[in-house]
Design an enzyme around this catalytic site. Sequence first.
Site, PDB file in Angstrom:
ATOM      1  N   SER A  95       0.811  -1.224   0.000  1.00 42.51           N
ATOM      2  CA  SER A  95       0.000   0.000   0.000  1.00 42.51           C
ATOM      3  C   SER A  95       0.844   1.273   0.000  1.00 42.51           C
ATOM      4  O   SER A  95       0.550   2.203  -0.764  1.00 42.51           O
ATOM      5  CB  SER A  95      -0.959   0.000   1.196  1.00 42.51           C
ATOM      6  OG  SER A  95      -1.981  -0.944   1.011  1.00 42.51           O
TER       7      SER A  95
ATOM      8  N   LYS B  34     -10.383  -5.895  10.036  1.00 50.79           N
ATOM      9  CA  LYS B  34     -11.470  -5.344   9.218  1.00 50.79           C
ATOM     10  C   LYS B  34     -12.823  -5.339   9.930  1.00 50.79           C
ATOM     11  O   LYS B  34     -13.662  -4.482   9.684  1.00 50.79           O
ATOM     12  CB  LYS B  34     -11.568  -6.095   7.884  1.00 50.79           C
ATOM     13  CG  LYS B  34     -10.397  -5.826   6.938  1.00 50.79           C
ATOM     14  CD  LYS B  34     -10.488  -6.697   5.688  1.00 50.79           C
ATOM     15  CE  LYS B  34      -9.244  -6.589   4.835  1.00 50.79           C
ATOM     16  NZ  LYS B  34      -9.291  -5.451   3.925  1.00 50.79           N
TER      17      LYS B  34
ATOM     18  N   THR C 283     -11.783 -22.925  11.385  1.00 49.52           N
ATOM     19  CA  THR C 283     -12.692 -22.805  12.532  1.00 49.52           C
ATOM     20  C   THR C 283     -14.105 -22.640  11.972  1.00 49.52           C
ATOM     21  O   THR C 283     -14.479 -21.567  11.506  1.00 49.52           O
ATOM     22  CB  THR C 283     -12.324 -21.591  13.411  1.00 49.52           C
ATOM     23  OG1 THR C 283     -10.951 -21.679  13.775  1.00 49.52           O
ATOM     24  CG2 THR C 283     -13.183 -21.538  14.657  1.00 49.52           C
TER      25      THR C 283
ATOM     26  N   VAL D 189     -12.224 -10.013   4.947  1.00 51.26           N
ATOM     27  CA  VAL D 189     -12.428  -9.700   3.535  1.00 51.26           C
ATOM     28  C   VAL D 189     -13.485 -10.602   2.893  1.00 51.26           C
ATOM     29  O   VAL D 189     -14.025 -10.272   1.839  1.00 51.26           O
ATOM     30  CB  VAL D 189     -11.091  -9.802   2.749  1.00 51.26           C
ATOM     31  CG1 VAL D 189     -10.695 -11.265   2.517  1.00 51.26           C
ATOM     32  CG2 VAL D 189     -11.165  -9.057   1.437  1.00 51.26           C
TER      33      VAL D 189
END
Length: 264
Positions: free
Chosen positions: A16, A65, A151, A129
Amino acid sequence: MKKYFVIGKPIKHSLSPKLHNYWIKKNNIDAVYDKKLVNEDELDSIISKIKNKDIEGINVTVPFKKIVIPFLDDLSPEAKLSQSVNTVYLQDGKILGHNTDISGFELGIKYSKFNVRNKKVFILGAGGVVSSIIFALKNMGALSITISNRTRENAKKLKKIFENIKVVDWGDIPSVDLIINATSVGLNVEDRINLDFSKIKNKFFYDVIYNPNETNFLKNGKKLNNKVFNGKMMFIFQAFHAFKIWHNFSPIIDDEVIKLLDND
């Protein structure tokens, strides 16, 4: 000088700063963009710095997120629907969380020339995401979406948001047209997803990871005669929309930008 960051854990792999600083320099903006390794207990402090205008904005990556949401004042419609945030900034005195991963994934897949409409999709992972990917796939008319996560409980949480998705046990590989690695397995070169993909041939393997350029997941897909594509274009398109939000204009995406990220 305005300051921007991408935060996550791990964060070393993130390109980024390379992309945003390229656009910043190209457009003569008085700003700098850096990456920051953070722990969950530091999120409150970072959000406070945006509130105090010490930081203009942040991008959020693995594993924050979803975790970042309680620290925000409001969410954009996309972030609300997906319950996932990757772009944070101050607007009208409020800390707003936005999701540019949805449009990033959709444009990235379209760039690959793969038509999702009426296709069966299998997603590995249930992290922040994945809800964005599911949302984008539904926008593009996917026939069915199946997810699997080591999981299982985390995968079942996504079913509360998207009722029509199917959850299968880790290791079960359904017959599909598109398989997506949305786990963090692959960020290290030696990482391997130890599953048997041998029945998936002449289909499409997509990895959200863009650095390294070719994960073992994609190498495996290629050996099985599948088309493979990494997350670089998704990354560029989500960054494009974050940049547009922060700076109020659209940066250029051209061959130079794409090649810029191939050097790492």
